[in-house]
Design a protein around this motif. Structure first.
Motif, PDB file in Angstrom:
ATOM      1  N   THR A  86       0.850  -1.188   0.000  1.00 27.86           N
ATOM      2  CA  THR A  86       0.000   0.000   0.000  1.00 27.86           C
ATOM      3  C   THR A  86       0.889   1.243   0.000  1.00 27.86           C
ATOM      4  N   ILE A  87       0.573   2.177  -0.876  1.00 30.57           N
ATOM      5  CA  ILE A  87       1.431   3.351  -1.064  1.00 30.57           C
ATOM      6  C   ILE A  87       0.943   4.551  -0.250  1.00 30.57           C
ATOM      7  N   PHE A  88       1.901   5.259   0.350  1.00 28.91           N
ATOM      8  CA  PHE A  88       1.659   6.463   1.146  1.00 28.91           C
ATOM      9  C   PHE A  88       2.603   7.566   0.665  1.00 28.91           C
ATOM     10  N   GLU A  89       2.243   8.817   0.906  1.00 29.49           N
ATOM     11  CA  GLU A  89       3.223   9.887   0.794  1.00 29.49           C
ATOM     12  C   GLU A  89       4.131   9.790   2.029  1.00 29.49           C
ATOM     13  N   ILE A  90       5.448   9.894   1.839  1.00 29.46           N
ATOM     14  CA  ILE A  90       6.358   9.777   2.984  1.00 29.46           C
ATOM     15  C   ILE A  90       6.922  11.124   3.435  1.00 29.46           C
ATOM     16  N   LEU A 215      17.119  10.673 -11.133  1.00 30.33           N
ATOM     17  CA  LEU A 215      18.238  10.436 -10.226  1.00 30.33           C
ATOM     18  C   LEU A 215      17.858   9.468  -9.118  1.00 30.33           C
ATOM     19  N   ILE A 216      16.656   9.625  -8.572  1.00 33.91           N
ATOM     20  CA  ILE A 216      16.186   8.701  -7.529  1.00 33.91           C
ATOM     21  C   ILE A 216      16.198   7.265  -8.050  1.00 33.91           C
ATOM     22  N   GLN A 217      15.617   7.094  -9.224  1.00 28.11           N
ATOM     23  CA  GLN A 217      15.506   5.743  -9.777  1.00 28.11           C
ATOM     24  C   GLN A 217      16.878   5.153 -10.069  1.00 28.11           C
ATOM     25  N   GLU A 218      17.737   5.907 -10.733  1.00 29.19           N
ATOM     26  CA  GLU A 218      19.037   5.379 -11.146  1.00 29.19           C
ATOM     27  C   GLU A 218      19.969   5.137  -9.963  1.00 29.19           C
ATOM     28  N   THR A 231       8.312   9.890  -7.268  1.00 23.26           N
ATOM     29  CA  THR A 231       7.603  11.161  -7.143  1.00 23.26           C
ATOM     30  C   THR A 231       6.500  11.260  -8.195  1.00 23.26           C
ATOM     31  N   LYS A 232       6.427  10.280  -9.080  1.00 19.46           N
ATOM     32  CA  LYS A 232       5.443  10.292 -10.159  1.00 19.46           C
ATOM     33  C   LYS A 232       4.759   8.934 -10.232  1.00 19.46           C
ATOM     34  N   ALA A 265       8.623  15.009  -1.697  1.00 19.24           N
ATOM     35  CA  ALA A 265       7.642  14.608  -2.714  1.00 19.24           C
ATOM     36  C   ALA A 265       7.503  13.110  -2.943  1.00 19.24           C
ATOM     37  N   ILE A 266       8.323  12.285  -2.305  1.00 20.71           N
ATOM     38  CA  ILE A 266       8.324  10.858  -2.623  1.00 20.71           C
ATOM     39  C   ILE A 266       7.121  10.125  -2.017  1.00 20.71           C
ATOM     40  N   CYS A 267       6.582   9.200  -2.803  1.00 20.53           N
ATOM     41  CA  CYS A 267       5.591   8.222  -2.332  1.00 20.53           C
ATOM     42  C   CYS A 267       6.283   6.862  -2.290  1.00 20.53           C
ATOM     43  N   SER A 268       5.875   6.025  -1.336  1.00 19.21           N
ATOM     44  CA  SER A 268       6.496   4.707  -1.233  1.00 19.21           C
ATOM     45  C   SER A 268       5.580   3.774  -0.449  1.00 19.21           C
TER      46      SER A 268
END
Length: 377
Positions: A86-90, A215-218, A231-232, A265-268
């Protein structure tokens, strides 16, 4: 009878030390009752009693064992409790990702922690100084830049109080630097600053020539196999997102962020965040392992411990060192923390965004303490 100020201060110090002494004795005497899952369940159930529309996930790592426990309901149309996916804004836990990116780029040699920010900003952008001292990348990452919590020109861009960062652009961020007054010399003291982390992320984007999300992904998500950290959100991920609530239990919009994205801005989800904790505990050998260790070093000392790159570090005599960070947006609260000595870590994610409610932080700290003594199994 009046108490002399010096005697009053001495009394406060004595009482504080007394409380600290008994807390340490209680911790030392704590035995392994092998019921940590039960205690997590009681903690989560207690939280939901005061948050009737809430969705809460508590994830725990303990010396190779993992636990994911969900409480409440995922949404109004889904009465099932939230789970590890389940995804939340962190919220501000995003800063730990931004700081890790900085450490990775420093490890690669593309930046140095003590580089002044003027080295990377466009030439026409004015960078503030105090007594001739420039802000460094490390200052931004440790909240010692002297920048205020938020840019002063942010409020003029707000069109919806429930989504305050949506219209704040990079141009606005640059303009704010020309007029901002630093609270102190860079490196002198630590004052929490979302502003500083928004600026840090922008500088890393400029240096790498890539957007923050890329950058986050890589740098982090691919090496650690974090599939729902972004973030998207994709259409599929939006289906996994639990809706956020304000302090009254009303559904509120998710936050959109542009220039301030690196601050929050990250969701996880709990599965990904526990993987991030495991990596910080040294259980994952990856290309960013060295960078994670650098984020855990004390880069600025405080009374209670210190500040790493991103991490708040709690160091108390007689107790394990705890690395932690929390986060909050309009509809969510989060807490992540770990104790490297005892190899335990906790993630707490809630879809209630009450800024005055510290119970998510309290749950996280409490469970870290208990989990260093009491087994999951």
């Amino acid at each position: 009878m009046k108490i002399h100020p010096s005697n009053f201060i001495a009394l406060i110090v004595f009482v504080t030390l007394l409380i600290y002494f008994f807390k340490q004795r209680a911790y030392a005497a704590m035995s392994d009752t092998h019921d940590l899952k039960k205690q997590i369940d009681q903690t989560g159930t207690g939280y939901l009693a005061d948050h009737s529309n809430g969705a809460l996930v508590i994830a725990f790592y303990q010396r190779g064992n993992k636990s994911f426990q969900g409480f409440g309901k995922t949404s109004g149309s889904n009465a099932n409790p939230p789970d590890a996916r389940t995804i939340f804004e962190i919220g501000s836990v995003t800063k730990n990702f931004t700081a890790t990116m900085l450490a990775k780029m420093a490890d690669d040699g593309s930046v140095k922690l003590d580089d002044p920010i003027t080295l990377y900003l466009p030439k026409d952008v004015v960078s503030p100084k105090k007594n001739g001292h420039e802000i460094t990348l490390e200052n931004l990452a440790t909240h010692t830049s002297g920048l205020p919590r938020l840019p002063e020109n942010l409020f003029a861009t707000v069109k919806d109080q429930r989504n305050p960062y949506a219209n704040y652009t990079t141009e606005d961020l640059y303009k704010s630097l020309a007029t901002v007054q630093l609270a102190g010399e860079p490196g002198e003291k630590s004052v929490y600053s979302n502003y500083g982390y928004g600026l840090l992320g922008k500088i890393l984007e400029l240096k790498a020539g890539k957007p923050y999300e890329t950058l986050i992904q890589e740098m982090i998500c691919v090496p650690l196999d974090l599939k729902n950290t972004t973030t998207k959100l994709s259409a599929e991920q939006k289906e996994q997102l639990t809706l956020g609530h304000n302090s009254k239990g009303e559904i509120v919009p998710n936050w959109d962020q542009d220039a301030m994205a690196p601050a929050g801005a990250i969701c996880s989800d709990a599965e990904d965040m526990l993987k991030f904790i495991e990596a910080n505990l040294g259980k994952t050998n990856s290309e960013i392992s060295k960078a994670l260790n650098v984020t855990q070093e004390v880069h600025f000392k405080t009374i209670s411990g210190g500040i790493g790159l991103g991490w708040q570090i709690k160091q108390m005599a007689g107790a394990p060192t705890v690395f932690w960070h929390n986060g909050g947006t309009g509809g969510y609260r989060s807490f992540v923390g770990f104790d490297k000595q005892n190899q335990v870590g906790v993630v707490v994610l809630s879809n209630y965004g009450d800024a005055k409610d510290s119970s998510v932080d309290q749950m996280g700290m409490k469970l870290l303490k208990i989990g260093s003594k009491v087994s999951l199994e």
